[in-house]
Write a protein that holds these residues in place. Structure first.
Motif, PDB file in Angstrom:
ATOM      1  N   ASN A 140      37.244 -40.788   1.380  1.00 49.46           N
ATOM      2  CA  ASN A 140      35.890 -40.662   0.628  1.00 49.46           C
ATOM      3  C   ASN A 140      35.902 -41.174  -0.195  1.00 49.46           C
ATOM      4  N   LEU A 141      36.906 -40.306  -0.996  1.00 48.65           N
ATOM      5  CA  LEU A 141      37.114 -39.889  -2.115  1.00 48.65           C
ATOM      6  C   LEU A 141      37.053 -41.616  -2.974  1.00 48.65           C
ATOM      7  N   ASP A 144      33.023 -42.339  -3.273  1.00 52.24           N
ATOM      8  CA  ASP A 144      32.652 -41.747  -3.764  1.00 52.24           C
ATOM      9  C   ASP A 144      32.507 -42.376  -5.301  1.00 52.24           C
ATOM     10  N   LEU A 145      33.544 -43.179  -5.633  1.00 51.68           N
ATOM     11  CA  LEU A 145      34.531 -43.722  -7.099  1.00 51.68           C
ATOM     12  C   LEU A 145      33.549 -44.910  -6.587  1.00 51.68           C
ATOM     13  N   HIS A 148      28.985 -44.985  -5.630  1.00 51.85           N
ATOM     14  CA  HIS A 148      27.815 -43.735  -6.531  1.00 51.85           C
ATOM     15  C   HIS A 148      28.279 -43.198  -7.657  1.00 51.85           C
ATOM     16  N   ARG A 153      27.558 -38.545  -7.562  1.00 54.64           N
ATOM     17  CA  ARG A 153      28.941 -37.608  -7.455  1.00 54.64           C
ATOM     18  C   ARG A 153      28.690 -36.477  -7.995  1.00 54.64           C
ATOM     19  N   GLY A 156      26.699 -34.181  -5.771  1.00 59.24           N
ATOM     20  CA  GLY A 156      27.329 -33.374  -4.103  1.00 59.24           C
ATOM     21  C   GLY A 156      27.956 -32.973  -5.033  1.00 59.24           C
ATOM     22  N   LEU A 183      35.757 -36.066 -10.529  1.00 56.67           N
ATOM     23  CA  LEU A 183      35.118 -37.298 -10.550  1.00 56.67           C
ATOM     24  C   LEU A 183      35.376 -38.468 -10.933  1.00 56.67           C
ATOM     25  N   ARG A 222      22.202 -37.526  -4.993  1.00 55.87           N
ATOM     26  CA  ARG A 222      23.866 -37.512  -4.310  1.00 55.87           C
ATOM     27  C   ARG A 222      24.088 -39.356  -3.605  1.00 55.87           C
TER      28      ARG A 222
END
Length: 224
Positions: A140-141, A144-145, A148, A153, A156, A183, A222
């Motif tokens: 998930n990290l 996100d990076l 998104h 980020r 969120g 982030l 988000r």
């Protein structure tokens, strides 16, 4: 003393359902360590000595890039644990660990831990379940990076902080530099994104305090 360590270990997710003999074996080998806030508990590349369970306080797990930029991988509170991977693959410590607050840790030395795992397969299965959860967190990290924007980020993170406060597990307020480290960006980008959110009526900024005004709007951000 043993009963206290058993109670502390029982907080750890992988220990929650362990049978008492296995839990007592871990408690017997666990050594308490206390460190003040700001202490570097381990550095990336160190030779691993133990796996650590957090009994009190909060520990930041992070990597530092060649340019000095920090990427926070996780912040671990009571019941969490870290430095687990090198216990099993024999490699170096994969990240820095820093005490964000005064902490009490339970250190499980590598050789003794591996002996306990061999003797009690339930420990191995519990750790395997825990590893899968950590893998999902890292996936998930990466998502996100990679997928998104900074604004997405940040939205969120703000929502996560608010939800934690509502559960009674409010973490300390984050500085813009700390948000950036979480982030994968720089403080200036966080400052700009916060100003954008304020101009859109999503948040209110007042002397470093952030108040959420439009959660639905942040939730939409988000996804960007």
């Amino acid at each position: 003393m043993l009963e206290e360590r058993i109670a502390q270990l029982r907080q750890a997710g992988f220990c929650a359902d362990l049978p008492m003999p296995a839990l007592a074996a871990l408690a017997t080998l666990a050594g308490p360590i206390q460190r003040p806030a700001g202490t570097l508990i381990q550095l990336e590349g160190d030779t691993p000595e133990a796996m650590y369970v957090v009994a009190r306080g909060r520990v930041k797990i992070a990597r530092i890039g060649l340019g000095g930029r920090e990427q926070v991988l996780n912040v671990i509170g009571p019941g969490g644990h870290f430095n687990t991977v090198p216990m099993f693959d024999g490699g170096p410590c994969p990240a820095n660990a820093e005490a964000l607050t005064d902490v009490t840790l339970l250190a499980l030395p590598r050789d003794a831990l591996l002996e306990a795992v061999e003797r009690y397969p339930s420990i191995a299965l519990a750790l395997l379940r825990d590893f899968t959860g950590r893998l999902r967190h890292l996936v998930n990290l990466v998502d996100d990076l990679a997928l998104h924007s900074v604004q997405g980020r940040l939205a969120g993170l703000l929502l996560e902080q608010a939800e934690a406060a509502e559960r009674g597990a409010a973490p300390p307020p984050l500085t813009q530099a700390e948000m950036a480290a979480r982030l994968g960006t720089v403080r200036e980008m966080i400052g700009r994104a916060l100003k954008v959110f304020e101009s859109q009526g999503l948040i209110r900024l007042d002397r470093g305090m952030i108040t959420l005004l439009d959660r639905a709007g942040l939730a939409a951000q988000r996804e960007t």
